[in-house]
Write an enzyme that holds these catalytic residues in place. Sequence first.
Site, short mmCIF file in Angstrom:
data_model
loop_
_atom_site.label_atom_id
_atom_site.label_comp_id
_atom_site.label_asym_id
_atom_site.label_seq_id
_atom_site.Cartn_x
_atom_site.Cartn_y
_atom_site.Cartn_z
N LYS A 47 39.94 46.92 33.90
CA LYS A 47 41.25 46.48 33.40
C LYS A 47 42.34 46.85 34.41
O LYS A 47 42.12 47.60 35.34
CB LYS A 47 41.59 47.15 32.05
CG LYS A 47 40.59 46.90 30.95
CD LYS A 47 40.55 45.45 30.51
CE LYS A 47 39.50 45.26 29.42
NZ LYS A 47 39.21 43.88 29.16
N SER A 92 37.43 38.97 31.37
CA SER A 92 38.72 39.53 30.98
C SER A 92 39.69 39.73 32.15
O SER A 92 40.88 39.92 31.93
CB SER A 92 38.55 40.85 30.23
OG SER A 92 38.17 41.88 31.11
#
Length: 189
Positions: free
Chosen positions: A96, A56
């Site tokens: 993230k 990700s």
Amino acid sequence: MKEKRKIEVYYTAFPSEKRGFAAVIYDLVDSLKLSVIAIFLIFLLAVRVVGVVGESMVPTLNNDDRLIIASLPLDLERGDIVVVAQPWERDNSIVKRVIGVEGDTVDIDFTNGIVYVNGEKLEEDYINERTYINYDTKFPVTVPEGCIFVMGDNRNESLDSRSSAVGFIREDYVLGKAVFRLSPDPTAL
């Protein structure tokens, strides 16, 4: 004529003693004890080493990269890479990028793949590709107090704050901010 004062010097002689191997080892261990405790506390409270699992954050981070994260103090800003404990999935943290902090309004134009924060287009030279995939969040959104809005750099392969499964992240769930990549290519982030 003035008289000079005589200064007396005293020395203390300690008898030399022959020490055995065990005594030398004991002194060495005793000397290292405080250092080991200090290093343990630093890694427990201030910094941690974590591994990246998944794709990700490509191209910034890859699967199996190792990061040093700073745990204290946390002064989160847009653009920081953070490691977040997931209250919705125990024993599994996520990595993230912070897109919005409390009070920010985040909007995404999914047709053109552009992210806006407070009405300004985000310059995102770190992303893999533009943001074309939405989940179930209706935009624009305003980040609540004590929360952050996060997204992965591999936007179309990342489950992040665009989904109600993740949503806004409370700051107390942030384990730390990435400061350095250890492997495979050591670099500051």
